[in-house]
Design a protein around this motif. Structure first.
Motif, mmCIF file in Angstrom:
data_model
loop_
_atom_site.group_PDB
_atom_site.id
_atom_site.type_symbol
_atom_site.label_atom_id
_atom_site.label_comp_id
_atom_site.label_asym_id
_atom_site.label_seq_id
_atom_site.Cartn_x
_atom_site.Cartn_y
_atom_site.Cartn_z
ATOM 1 N N ASP A 389 0.839 -1.197 0.000
ATOM 2 C CA ASP A 389 0.000 0.000 0.000
ATOM 3 C C ASP A 389 0.877 1.251 0.000
ATOM 4 O OD1 ASP A 389 0.929 0.346 2.619
ATOM 5 O OD2 ASP A 389 -0.904 -0.432 3.536
ATOM 6 N N GLU A 390 0.257 2.425 0.143
ATOM 7 C CA GLU A 390 0.993 3.679 0.072
ATOM 8 C C GLU A 390 2.006 3.832 1.198
ATOM 9 O OE1 GLU A 390 -1.832 6.823 -0.146
ATOM 10 O OE2 GLU A 390 -2.498 6.311 -2.170
ATOM 11 N N SER A 391 1.823 3.105 2.290
ATOM 12 C CA SER A 391 2.763 3.150 3.415
ATOM 13 C C SER A 391 3.848 2.086 3.311
ATOM 14 C CB SER A 391 2.004 2.970 4.736
ATOM 15 O OG SER A 391 1.042 4.009 4.904
ATOM 16 N N GLY A 392 3.785 1.295 2.254
ATOM 17 C CA GLY A 392 4.785 0.248 2.055
ATOM 18 C C GLY A 392 4.465 -1.060 2.737
ATOM 19 N N ASN A 393 3.245 -1.196 3.243
ATOM 20 C CA ASN A 393 2.862 -2.433 3.925
ATOM 21 C C ASN A 393 2.234 -3.421 2.944
ATOM 22 O OD1 ASN A 393 3.555 -1.398 6.557
ATOM 23 N ND2 ASN A 393 1.675 -0.161 6.447
ATOM 24 N N PRO A 394 2.574 -4.703 3.043
ATOM 25 C CA PRO A 394 1.995 -5.697 2.133
ATOM 26 C C PRO A 394 0.480 -5.759 2.262
ATOM 27 C CG PRO A 394 3.886 -6.607 3.310
ATOM 28 C CD PRO A 394 3.558 -5.297 3.957
ATOM 29 N N VAL A 395 -0.184 -5.881 1.123
ATOM 30 C CA VAL A 395 -1.640 -6.003 1.105
ATOM 31 C C VAL A 395 -2.006 -7.457 0.823
ATOM 32 C CG1 VAL A 395 -1.935 -3.617 0.353
ATOM 33 C CG2 VAL A 395 -1.786 -5.431 -1.355
ATOM 34 N N PRO A 396 -3.222 -7.877 1.163
ATOM 35 C CA PRO A 396 -3.628 -9.264 0.935
ATOM 36 C C PRO A 396 -3.763 -9.565 -0.566
ATOM 37 C CG PRO A 396 -5.036 -8.193 2.565
ATOM 38 C CD PRO A 396 -4.230 -7.111 1.922
ATOM 39 N N PRO A 397 -3.840 -10.835 -0.921
ATOM 40 C CA PRO A 397 -4.090 -11.206 -2.318
ATOM 41 C C PRO A 397 -5.355 -10.532 -2.850
ATOM 42 C CG PRO A 397 -3.450 -13.141 -1.070
ATOM 43 C CD PRO A 397 -3.634 -12.025 -0.078
ATOM 44 N N ARG A 398 -5.306 -10.189 -4.128
ATOM 45 C CA ARG A 398 -6.418 -9.592 -4.864
ATOM 46 C C ARG A 398 -6.678 -8.132 -4.487
ATOM 47 N NH1 ARG A 398 -8.248 -12.383 -8.360
ATOM 48 N NH2 ARG A 398 -9.717 -10.716 -8.800
ATOM 49 N N VAL A 399 -5.823 -7.532 -3.681
ATOM 50 C CA VAL A 399 -5.949 -6.115 -3.351
ATOM 51 C C VAL A 399 -4.919 -5.343 -4.174
ATOM 52 C CG1 VAL A 399 -5.715 -4.368 -1.540
ATOM 53 C CG2 VAL A 399 -6.813 -6.571 -1.039
ATOM 54 N N PHE A 400 -5.365 -4.252 -4.799
ATOM 55 C CA PHE A 400 -4.470 -3.441 -5.616
ATOM 56 C C PHE A 400 -3.420 -2.735 -4.762
ATOM 57 C CE2 PHE A 400 -7.283 -2.397 -9.575
ATOM 58 C CZ PHE A 400 -7.463 -3.752 -9.783
ATOM 59 N N GLY A 401 -2.242 -2.601 -5.312
ATOM 60 C CA GLY A 401 -1.165 -1.861 -4.677
ATOM 61 C C GLY A 401 0.004 -1.773 -5.637
ATOM 62 N N GLU A 402 1.132 -1.251 -5.147
ATOM 63 C CA GLU A 402 2.323 -1.147 -5.984
ATOM 64 C C GLU A 402 3.143 -2.424 -5.880
ATOM 65 O OE1 GLU A 402 6.154 1.815 -6.839
ATOM 66 O OE2 GLU A 402 5.062 1.951 -4.939
ATOM 67 N N ILE A 403 3.613 -2.913 -7.007
ATOM 68 C CA ILE A 403 4.453 -4.107 -7.030
ATOM 69 C C ILE A 403 5.884 -3.712 -6.671
ATOM 70 C CG2 ILE A 403 5.366 -5.965 -8.472
ATOM 71 C CD1 ILE A 403 2.775 -5.824 -10.087
#
Length: 547
Positions: A389-403
């Motif tokens: 996410d925007e804070s650099g924390n991993p998001v769960p599967p199927r959630v959009f974020g930065e790779i």
């Protein structure tokens, strides 16, 4: 422990692949030397009906390396190389490495201002330039204090009976005050030049795509390049001696690692054609029967549009990969039907020396049922990938974020910008700027660039969604969507569309086509018809030029 720590993608590795890759070599030089020792008379390069053996290439690069040493270049100095897909670019890099120098790749299609910026960034002491490039940028070279030696070459160098002049209209024009490459090679001396680079020495300064701003020089080390060249070989299962068709520019990382250095690693010949031309590529396929190629999807589209491109004509090309931009499922299906073979995705950046993700050969990548996106693949051996996410924390599967990726292939940093606090490269990790997600099985999907998100009246719109609908129209070849200022909505959407030859659909009809298939806030309010979309030499879409 998060969803990425368990590396669910490993379950999809074919049996011959493992989580860890044991590197055979620590540099492209040691890869090449091993190939020469194994078969000096075997082909290294096929080029316009002519073949250079590995011994030929070794001797030619020795000759140029001797000149660099004689002119006082020392380890760590930069050799700027602005050459198309010709033998000269391969021997130029080898020569730079043999002299202990860094090969600074400069696009030969740069105009004067762009070239000047590269010279200022890399401060090369020597240059290897195509004659036509020198004619364009001679004043810029003359005004660069660091440049002490300019070697020029021609696409006609090393060509056989199939003269590139016939295809590209090339003429020789030896520039005054420069050294001719063929004269260097024919100088008569046979002194062997060898430098033993450390694995973490910088081998190449590779220009980034420049999709969001001026290109930067990614510092790719010898270890980076050797690792990913072997990774291509091991993941694809390419066999020793199987020819490689180079359809990507060697002055960018895909052509460099996925063609030339892969050829060193696999002990295979590489087929070069100066520049991409669909008819010329088909001729090369018929002549040399390549087994592997990696290129932008636009190259495969151009092949499919050529009347001679049939499944039978491309039968030898059993390993087909595409990188540079996400491939839409409809496009992949159409090309498979027209060209007679699956095109697999490969995903990475210049900063990752090409792949961090690949689709194993013979495996059909999944299509996400919700977004309609085709997977870009699985993280390759020794590579970690997360979506944050925007804070650099991993998001769960199927959630959009930065790779975000990390592994042995990630560049050491950007040349001259090592202390930039906003760098995408920090602590061995690469913030890709790509928005996507991982599914529960470990397959990764790319949706868009993070800075391409459109905000219309508070609604978030990904250009990919609109482009996918436009691509489904039978008259559309390609489409790109950007946000434009809107006094009422904040931002609105404009699409740029290229039509198939002979198509007559109107912008109004295309807007209506989208409106019928999308939520009211998403469909494009404006559509402009264009002949083609602006792209980099590797096929990446340049939305900033549309803006």
């Amino acid at each position: 422990m998060n969803a990425y720590d368990s590396r669910p993608w490993l379950a999809h590795y074919p049996g011959r692949l493992s989580e860890h890759l044991e590197p055979e070599f620590t540099s492209p030089l040691t890869m090449f030397a091993a190939a020469v020792a194994a078969g000096p008379d075997e082909p290294a390069i096929h080029y316009f009906g002519a073949t250079l053996s590995r011994a030929d290439l070794d001797a030619a690069s020795d000759a140029l390396a001797r000149l660099l040493r004689e002119r006082g270049l020392r380890p760590g100095d930069r050799v700027g190389i602005a050459v198309q897909n010709e033998p000269a670019i391969v021997l130029g890099m080898l020569a730079a490495w043999k002299a202990g120098c860094i090969a600074a790749l400069i696009s030969p299609i740069y105009r004067r201002t762009e070239f000047r910026r590269a010279l200022d960034d890399f401060t090369p002491r020597a240059l290897l330039l195509l004659e036509e490039v020198h004619a364009e940028v001679a004043d810029e070279v003359e005004a660069t204090p660091s440049v002490e030696l300019v070697v020029t070459c021609s696409p006609l160098d090393f060509a056989g009976n199939e003269d590139p002049q016939r295809v590209f209209g090339v003429r020789r024009a030896r520039p005054a005050g420069t050294v001719d490459l063929l004269e260097v090679i024919g100088s008569g001396s046979r002194e062997v030049v060898r430098h033993d680079p450390a694995p973490d020495d910088v081998a190449v300064l590779a220009p980034t795509a420049g999709t969001t701003g001026p290109p930067k020089g990614a510092m790719l080390t010898h270890r980076n390049l050797a690792f990913n060249a072997q990774g291509y070989r091991d993941w694809t299962g390419l066999q020793p001696g199987e020819p490689i068709l180079c359809m990507s520019p060697v002055f960018h990382v895909t052509g460099l690692v996925g063609s030339v250095l892969l050829a060193f690693s696999a002990r295979s010949p590489v087929i070069l054609t100066h520049r991409f031309d669909a008819g010329l590529v088909l001729d090369a396929v018929r002549t040399w029967r390549p087994a592997f190629s990696v290129a932008a999807i636009t190259a495969y589209i151009a092949l499919a549009d050529h009347p001679d491109a049939t499944p039978a004509a491309l039968e030898s090309l059993r390993l087909r990969y595409s990188g540079g931009a996400p491939v839409l499922p409809d496009v992949a299906d159409r090309l498979e039907a027209q060209l007679g073979g699956m095109i697999h995705n490969v995903y990475g950046q210049t900063e990752s020396s090409s792949p961090t993700h690949m689709v194993p050969p013979g495996v059909r990548a999944p299509v996400d049922p919700e977004t309609g996106a085709l997977s870009v693949g699985l993280p390759v051996s020794d590579t970690m990938a997360e979506v944050v996410d925007e804070s650099g924390n991993p998001v769960p599967p199927r959630v959009f974020g930065e790779i975000v990726t990390s592994g042995p292939q990630i560049a050491a940093g950007y040349w001259g910008r090592e202390d930039d606090p906003d760098s995408a490269l920090r602590d061995g990790r690469m913030r890709t700027g790509d928005v996507g997600f991982m599914d529960s099985d470990g397959w990764f999907y790319v949706i868009d660039r993070s800075n391409d998100l459109i905000n219309a009246s508070g609604y978030k719109i990904w250009p990919f969604e609109i482009e996918q609908v436009l691509h489904s129209h039978p008259d559309v070849v390609e489409a790109a969507v950007i946000g434009i200022p809107d006094d009422y909505r904040g931002e609105s959407t404009r699409a740029y569309v290229a039509l198939r030859p002979g198509a007559h659909v109107t912008p109004t009809a295309l807007i209506e086509y989208c409106r019928e298939r999308m939520a009211a806030y998403k469909y494009p309010r404006e559509i402009e018809l264009v002949n083609a979309l602006p792209r980099t030499a590797t096929g990446k879409l340049l939305r900033r030029k549309l803006r």
